[in-house]
Write a protein that holds these residues in place. Structure first.
Motif, PDB file in Angstrom:
ATOM      1  N   MET A 144      49.854 -28.145 -37.873  1.00 52.05           N
ATOM      2  CA  MET A 144      48.557 -27.449 -37.806  1.00 52.05           C
ATOM      3  C   MET A 144      48.028 -27.341 -36.379  1.00 52.05           C
ATOM      4  O   MET A 144      46.909 -26.845 -36.176  1.00 52.05           O
ATOM      5  CB  MET A 144      47.527 -28.200 -38.667  1.00 52.05           C
ATOM      6  CG  MET A 144      47.896 -28.236 -40.142  1.00 52.05           C
ATOM      7  SD  MET A 144      46.951 -29.475 -41.023  1.00 52.05           S
ATOM      8  CE  MET A 144      45.504 -28.533 -41.385  1.00 52.05           C
ATOM      9  N   GLN A 156      45.367 -24.784 -34.915  1.00 48.90           N
ATOM     10  CA  GLN A 156      44.514 -24.209 -35.973  1.00 48.90           C
ATOM     11  C   GLN A 156      43.074 -24.695 -35.856  1.00 48.90           C
ATOM     12  O   GLN A 156      42.812 -25.820 -35.446  1.00 48.90           O
ATOM     13  CB  GLN A 156      45.030 -24.636 -37.356  1.00 48.90           C
ATOM     14  CG  GLN A 156      46.108 -23.751 -37.920  1.00 48.90           C
ATOM     15  CD  GLN A 156      46.552 -24.263 -39.290  1.00 48.90           C
ATOM     16  OE1 GLN A 156      45.769 -24.805 -40.067  1.00 48.90           O
ATOM     17  NE2 GLN A 156      47.831 -24.106 -39.561  1.00 48.90           N
ATOM     18  N   LYS A 173      39.592 -27.528 -33.017  1.00 48.55           N
ATOM     19  CA  LYS A 173      41.012 -27.180 -33.038  1.00 48.55           C
ATOM     20  C   LYS A 173      41.855 -28.434 -33.180  1.00 48.55           C
ATOM     21  O   LYS A 173      41.548 -29.472 -32.581  1.00 48.55           O
ATOM     22  CB  LYS A 173      41.369 -26.500 -31.717  1.00 48.55           C
ATOM     23  CG  LYS A 173      41.811 -25.077 -31.914  1.00 48.55           C
ATOM     24  CD  LYS A 173      42.393 -24.464 -30.692  1.00 48.55           C
ATOM     25  CE  LYS A 173      42.379 -22.959 -30.956  1.00 48.55           C
ATOM     26  NZ  LYS A 173      41.999 -22.151 -29.859  1.00 48.55           N
TER      27      LYS A 173
END
Ligand code: ATP
Ligand code: MG
Length: 428
Positions: free
Chosen positions: A17, A20, A75
């Motif tokens: 991730m 993201q 993030k």
């Protein structure tokens, strides 16, 4: 910031991730301010995570009291922390619920509090992962038990907790005013579940039961959860087989389950071994060989059970109890009516389950009610069901909170019940 509808749980964060944008909801455990940036420890229901704050978010974070609930956005990035692969670089931070200090207990567990103080603040106590783990495990145990019983065609039922007459003797019942009459709180579903086998054959009930026992022990509460089941056309040893399967399945599931890094199956052999079956007579002869003198028919006192627990420290069944020690609804052995078709499951000194084959002949049952000094008229609703083609049947009651004591490795049942009720404690 509006409350976002989509959130990511701590446990689902992973290196794939990185980059993201995510939203996290949880509570603030700690902030380490190292100058230009700060490291925030947040925890949600699934576990801990680390977030990095800087500039504006750092100055906001500095003023947030520990244990306040937050929503952060940011993030995902790789982390250099030794216990986390990724962390969140925070861009937005909002305090949802402020924690007002001083808090009554420290739920991180760094400052220890007495059990009484913890129970007075139970909701906050549940932020301690060691504590919440007990209740998450309890939920998995229940799911496993239901799964095993459903697979054997048992159906889940609910019998009344408000009852009109004393079920199994009556000494330990709470009574109250019920529309100008006397009502009682059920001490077990015994009579109802027996009646239900007439039409449903295999039933189980998981619910709270109430005993007005003024006991001051680590294993008795005034309200506890029992897993009761009852089946037509089964004998007590068949019920023991089911109990054994339940225990080994629970242990198997828990040892596979990774609830954070808590090890739950404390000191329990994890193999699917058989649980030893020891007769009452063998128990008293083993006890007498170590100096605890008991006659056939004597109950096993707390002191004898402690000794027996030293001989058998794990799970074991005590079976074939003297008939005089068992309630009226237990059937006796054909060859010797002084011995009943009954069993208890023990873990060391601790009784977890009682069960047996039931008397299903209405005339004999009426006689046994009389013989135990009870009034058969109070049982007329129950006794009449035995004249409608009652099958022979067997069953048991398993104390869920006591099983949790074993799994959590505690000698105090108050650790395994959210809001325990005993002679002293009625609030919260
Ligand atoms: P004990 O002898 O330990 O008081 P019991 O023989 O009176 O228990 P049962 O009527 O056989 O209890 O109830 C079935 C199971 O329910 C017990 O084996 C136990 O696991 C649980 N249980 C009974 N009473 C309590 C209580 N007061 N608090 C918590 N669990 C209980
Ligand atoms: Mg019992």
């Amino acid at each position: 910031m509006d409350y976002p509808s989509k959130r990511t749980f701590a446990i689902d964060l992973n290196p794939s991730m990185v980059g993201q944008e995510v939203t996290i909801a949880g509570w603030l455990e700690d902030l380490r301010d190292i100058g230009k940036i700060g490291f925030v420890s947040i925890r949600d229901m699934t576990g801990p995570l680390q977030a990095v704050v800087y500039d504006d978010t750092l100055s906001v974070a500095k003023d947030i009291p520990r244990q306040s609930t937050l929503i952060i956005q940011g993030k995902v990035q790789e982390s250099r922390a030794k216990n986390a692969q990724v962390e969140i670089m925070v861009t937005k931070l909002i305090v949802v619920g402020k924690a007002f200090h001083p808090l009554p207990i420290d739920p991180t567990g760094r400052i220890e509090s007495s059990l009484d103080k913890r129970l007075d603040s139970r909701a906050l106590d549940l932020r301690n992962p060691r504590v919440s783990c007990i209740f998450k495990t309890k939920s998995i145990v229940l799911q496993t038990i239901r799964h095993v019983l459903f697979s054997k065609r048992f159906i889940e039922v609910h019998t009344p907790k408000i009852i009109g007459s004393a079920t199994e003797g009556g000494a330990n019942l709470f009574s109250f005013e019920y529309f100008k009459r006397k009502g009682y709180l059920a001490q077990s579903p015994q009579l109802f579940k027996e009646q239900l086998v007439l039409g449903l054959e295999r039933v189980f009930e998981i619910g709270p039961y109430f005993r007005a026992e003024p006991s001051h022990t680590g294993r008795h509460l005034s309200e506890f959860i029992s897993v009761d089941f009852e089946a037509a056309f089964l004998e007590y040893y068949d019920i023991m087989d089911i109990v054994q399967e339940l225990i080994s399945k629970v242990i198997k599931v828990l040892s596979q389950e990774c609830i954070h890094d808590q090890i739950f199956v404390n000191g329990i052999t994890r193999e699917d071994g058989n649980i030893p079956r020891i007769s009452y007579e063998q128990c008293i002869s083993e006890l007498s060989s170590i100096g605890v003198k008991l006659e056939f028919g004597d109950d096993l006192s707390d002191a004898s059970l402690k000794k027996l627990g030293e001989i058998y420290p794990g799970f074991y069944f005590i079976l074939d109890w003297p008939t005089n020690l068992k309630p009226f609804y237990i059937l006796e052995q054909k060859q010797n009516p002084e011995i009943s078709r009954s069993f208890d499951l023990q873990y060391g000194y601790l009784e977890l389950v009682s069960g047996g084959t039931r008397e299903h002949n209405p005339d004999i049952l009426r006689g046994k009610i009389l013989a135990q000094g009870l009034d058969p008229d109070l049982f007329s609703d129950h006794l009449k069901t035995f004249e409608w083609g009652m099958p022979f049947h067997s069953g048991c009651g398993l104390g869920l909170d006591r099983l949790m004591m074993v799994l959590a490795g505690t000698n105090n049942i108050r650790e395994t019940v959210l809001y325990p009720r005993d002679t002293e404690r009625l609030n919260p």
